[in-house]
Design a protein around this motif. Sequence first.
Motif, short mmCIF file in Angstrom:
data_model
loop_
_atom_site.label_atom_id
_atom_site.label_comp_id
_atom_site.label_asym_id
_atom_site.label_seq_id
_atom_site.Cartn_x
_atom_site.Cartn_y
_atom_site.Cartn_z
N ALA A 298 148.94 24.63 -28.26
CA ALA A 298 147.84 25.56 -28.02
C ALA A 298 148.23 26.58 -26.95
O ALA A 298 147.88 27.77 -27.04
CB ALA A 298 146.60 24.80 -27.60
N ALA A 299 148.98 26.13 -25.94
CA ALA A 299 149.42 27.07 -24.89
C ALA A 299 150.42 28.07 -25.45
O ALA A 299 150.40 29.25 -25.10
CB ALA A 299 150.05 26.29 -23.73
N LEU A 300 151.29 27.62 -26.35
CA LEU A 300 152.24 28.55 -26.98
C LEU A 300 151.51 29.67 -27.71
O LEU A 300 151.96 30.81 -27.73
CB LEU A 300 153.13 27.80 -27.97
N LEU A 301 150.39 29.34 -28.33
CA LEU A 301 149.65 30.31 -29.14
C LEU A 301 148.63 31.11 -28.34
O LEU A 301 147.88 31.91 -28.91
CB LEU A 301 148.96 29.58 -30.30
N SER A 302 148.60 30.90 -27.03
CA SER A 302 147.65 31.64 -26.19
C SER A 302 148.18 33.05 -25.92
O SER A 302 149.24 33.44 -26.41
CB SER A 302 147.46 30.90 -24.86
N ASP A 303 147.43 33.81 -25.11
CA ASP A 303 147.84 35.19 -24.80
C ASP A 303 148.66 35.27 -23.52
O ASP A 303 148.84 36.34 -22.96
CB ASP A 303 146.61 36.11 -24.71
N ARG A 304 149.17 34.14 -23.06
CA ARG A 304 150.00 34.12 -21.85
C ARG A 304 151.45 34.43 -22.21
O ARG A 304 151.92 34.07 -23.30
CB ARG A 304 149.93 32.75 -21.16
N PRO A 305 152.21 35.08 -21.34
CA PRO A 305 153.63 35.32 -21.60
C PRO A 305 154.37 34.01 -21.84
O PRO A 305 154.05 32.99 -21.22
CB PRO A 305 154.13 36.02 -20.33
N LEU A 306 155.34 34.04 -22.72
CA LEU A 306 156.05 32.83 -23.09
C LEU A 306 156.70 32.16 -21.88
O LEU A 306 156.67 30.93 -21.75
CB LEU A 306 157.10 33.15 -24.15
N ALA A 307 157.32 32.93 -21.02
CA ALA A 307 157.98 32.35 -19.85
C ALA A 307 157.00 31.58 -18.98
O ALA A 307 157.32 30.51 -18.45
CB ALA A 307 158.66 33.45 -19.02
#
Length: 562
Positions: free
Chosen positions: A186-195
């Motif tokens: 779910a975090a991978l698919l969020s709008d946060r930068p990948l790093a």
Amino acid sequence: MKDGRIKLIGRCKFTTKLSQGAFVSLEQVETALCDCAGVCQVVVHGDSLHDHVVALVVPANDAVTEAQLMVEMRECAISHAFEPWELPRAVAIVRGEWTSANGLLTNTGKVQREALARHYAGDLERLYTSTAAASASFDGQEALPALLHLLGGAALSAADSNTFRELGGDSVLAMRVAKSFDVDAAALLSDRPLAAVIAQRAATDRSQDHDSAVEQLVETLSKQFVRAAETRSATPATVFLTGANGFLGCHLLVELLARADVYRVVCLVRGADDAAAQARLDAALKRFQLSARVDVRASDRVSVVAGDLAATRFGLSDERFASLRAACDAVVHNGALVNASLDVDALFAVNVVGTATALELAAPSGRFAFVSTIAAASVSDATSDARGYPKSKWFAERLVRRVAARCGDALRAVTFRPGAIGPCAASGVVNPIDFRVLLMREMLTQRAVPRELESATFRFVAVDDVARRVVDGALGASAAGAADDEPPIALVGPRWAWGRVASAVEAALGGGKLRRVALAEWREQMAPALAALIGSTVHSDGGQDENSEWSDEQLHRMVTQM
């Protein structure tokens, strides 16, 4: 040999299957890892109880550390385009060179895998124990380059300001790499930068992770079902079938070909290539005595495609997947990873994300039939402590139901929950790896039955009846999507008393009486056969060879009596 016979010495390559269904060519991985500067000798170990591999290394010199080796191996994995599960999750340095003299190499210099596994059993146990607690020692910045490689080789700097999706990722890929990189999907698919996601991975509860992953899959898949019900063909001419070479899968193929309106069936079967996949399907049809009804090699109505439920888009190229997607008028998703010893984490990628891939294939046609299991009825919600296999199928059911509810007329989906699948009512052919069939075989072999068992009952539903019902559902003309609370269709047979089975066995033996023994004695005598069954990882898209001294004719007579 001198007399002209061929002696089988062994396999040229050593391939193992991991718990999530992924295959690893250990020798190929070892050959690549030998390029690492710190490696003198290396053996990679994997088995069906774990979803990753580990490595034992004889270092090039005494200064080499395990941390240094992990960095070198990760760089090697990127340069050789390893799949995430091919990279050893942990490494142990061992001292002392492996030679043929100490029994750890063959005379030709090949590793003696069984000998090495026995010799370093303690080290392997330590490695798998340490990886079980991977979240405590995960170094996300080491994983980032490998993840970027999977996304097409973007520069490290791109991960500082771009999201996983912006770098080319989608929900299906997120689920496939989440567990390998120990990152929350779910975090991978969020709008946060990948790093940022990699560096500060979300520590959510695993059940919540699965639940959110299903919702993300629903969101992605729902957008693909755009074809209105009125534009759908009245009768599917081409049907895509997964799990085609299992006991039920073979009967599904026969049932589909018996329908005059079905012009072609495309079967997904595991194999190195299409020819190898076709050979596996042909062998399965012969094993279940169906080859007289389906000649795979000669029929122009059957196409066999080599693929793997554990791989992205079933391991097919983008072009081939798109071609099948456009050509197929319905999808029957019967394939799954069936393993009672694995938890839902190990089964999720194959049984849930694999179902998402099958749904994606069905998007243009809007027809989808899903074969689940009656055991999924034991799962109440995402936090249930049910066993791994039924829980993975429950999540898959939820995925199908939610997508159908969102898409309305654009998707007609039907889910079936078969119970214990029994012999074919038409032919009497049995599934040799079914536990109940094993019990019956043991009655024949031991000429005995436990007294405590005679009053017990069990259920069998004929495999050809299940195939007929599933195909009816797949080809049905109804265009309505499934309601979110619409229950799956349970397929269970009548109850049978084991006492009646014992009578059938006695009849198959020509009227001879079975001994009545204590359950404890029966268990002791049955232990070898039971261990052989439990020791194998069973896929519903594959079959097991039977090794019984009793002929099929005897078994058929017994089934007829039942």
